[in-house]
Motif scaffolding. Structure first.
Motif, PDB file in Angstrom:
ATOM      1  N   THR A 290      42.766  34.559  28.382  1.00  0.00           N
ATOM      2  CA  THR A 290      43.765  35.581  27.959  1.00  0.00           C
ATOM      3  C   THR A 290      44.483  35.881  29.394  1.00  0.00           C
ATOM      4  N   ALA A 291      45.619  36.704  29.372  1.00  0.00           N
ATOM      5  CA  ALA A 291      46.274  37.009  30.654  1.00  0.00           C
ATOM      6  C   ALA A 291      45.403  37.550  31.609  1.00  0.00           C
ATOM      7  N   ILE A 292      44.523  38.575  31.223  1.00  0.00           N
ATOM      8  CA  ILE A 292      43.527  39.000  32.524  1.00  0.00           C
ATOM      9  C   ILE A 292      42.693  38.173  32.670  1.00  0.00           C
TER      10      ILE A 292
ATOM     11  N   THR B  85      57.543  40.634  35.295  1.00  0.00           N
ATOM     12  CA  THR B  85      57.614  39.780  34.221  1.00  0.00           C
ATOM     13  C   THR B  85      56.620  40.168  32.999  1.00  0.00           C
ATOM     14  N   LEU B  86      55.351  40.446  33.421  1.00  0.00           N
ATOM     15  CA  LEU B  86      54.329  40.816  32.525  1.00  0.00           C
ATOM     16  C   LEU B  86      54.903  42.020  31.602  1.00  0.00           C
TER      17      LEU B  86
ATOM     18  N   ALA C 276      52.849  34.062  34.025  1.00  0.00           N
ATOM     19  CA  ALA C 276      53.073  35.336  34.720  1.00  0.00           C
ATOM     20  C   ALA C 276      51.993  35.800  35.111  1.00  0.00           C
ATOM     21  N   ALA C 277      51.012  36.111  34.381  1.00  0.00           N
ATOM     22  CA  ALA C 277      49.749  36.716  34.711  1.00  0.00           C
ATOM     23  C   ALA C 277      49.009  35.868  35.764  1.00  0.00           C
ATOM     24  N   GLU C 278      48.811  34.734  35.626  1.00  0.00           N
ATOM     25  CA  GLU C 278      48.560  33.633  36.728  1.00  0.00           C
ATOM     26  C   GLU C 278      49.005  33.917  37.891  1.00  0.00           C
ATOM     27  N   ALA C 279      50.437  33.939  38.102  1.00  0.00           N
ATOM     28  CA  ALA C 279      51.126  34.226  39.013  1.00  0.00           C
ATOM     29  C   ALA C 279      51.193  35.495  39.754  1.00  0.00           C
TER      30      ALA C 279
ATOM     31  N   THR D 220      47.395  42.488  39.235  1.00  0.00           N
ATOM     32  CA  THR D 220      47.587  42.179  37.874  1.00  0.00           C
ATOM     33  C   THR D 220      46.426  42.368  37.112  1.00  0.00           C
ATOM     34  N   VAL D 221      45.136  42.187  37.509  1.00  0.00           N
ATOM     35  CA  VAL D 221      44.108  42.399  36.592  1.00  0.00           C
ATOM     36  C   VAL D 221      43.986  43.980  36.418  1.00  0.00           C
TER      37      VAL D 221
END
Length: 202
Positions: A41-43, A21-22, A13-16, A54-55
């Motif tokens: 990590t997600a970030i 969702t996150l 979800a982070a990548e997208a 997102t970041v």
């Protein structure tokens, strides 16, 4: 097993750039700093996918921005290595640790100087106190990298100028005792040679 699936969905979800969702995963108690097999990590995944909103969201939610993956990348260093000025600015605003090292033992200004990312170098030397004289494991300062590992063109000349204007020591030698001026001379980079001489290099 279930945990692994949840973490991998969270990271996807982070990548997208899927902030909704996150948010849902975080409300369910998923660790914001969970990592994949590469220790990303997600970030970091969001940063590597140019998901800047997102970041920012993950920073706001308290992500550890300094964690590094198995090849030493974190969002700030990824930005410096890839010339992502906007990402670098976001990470600087979030007080990223400027002393974290790349896998070659350099600080963020090393790869930016080597690769010709003028705007990133300008941002780092004018808005932070990053160590422009840090020496990496190859025995190179950012100034030496800017001369040795590129083509001596206009971008490199500008970077050399910026580094020198912001405290780069023109006398710091490489691992063989060779000065930046001698490197520029050997490579036939006359314009860089002139910039260094004007700065008092010998």
């Amino acid at each position: 097993m279930e945990d692994t699936i949840i973490i991998s969905e969270f990271l996807a979800a982070a990548e997208a750039g899927d902030i909704d969702t996150l948010q849902r995963f975080l409300q369910q108690g998923v660790d914001i700093n969970a990592r994949n097999k590469q220790k990303r990590t997600a970030i970091l995944l969001a940063a590597m996918s140019d998901q800047l909103e997102t970041v920012k969201f993950l920073i706001q939610e308290g992500a550890d921005i300094n964690l590094q993956d198995q090849i030493c990348l974190n969002p700030f260093l990824y930005g410096c290595i890839n010339g992502k000025l906007e990402l670098v600015k976001i990470m600087l605003q979030a007080n990223t640790d400027l002393e974290r090292l790349t896998r070659f033992g350099g600080v963020g200004v090393h790869p930016a100087s080597e690769k010709g990312f003028v705007e990133v170098v300008r941002e780092l030397v004018t808005t932070t106190d990053i160590n422009v004289n840090h020496t990496n494991i190859c025995g190179w300062t950012p100034l030496i990298e800017a001369i040795l590992l590129n083509d001596g063109g206009e971008k490199q000349q500008e970077i050399v100028r910026l580094l020198v204007e912001h405290g780069a020591d023109t006398q710091l030698v490489d691992q063989y005792g060779v000065t930046p001026l001698a490197i520029a001379r050997e490579k036939g980079f006359t314009a860089i040679e002139n910039i260094l001489q004007e700065a008092g290099a010998k």
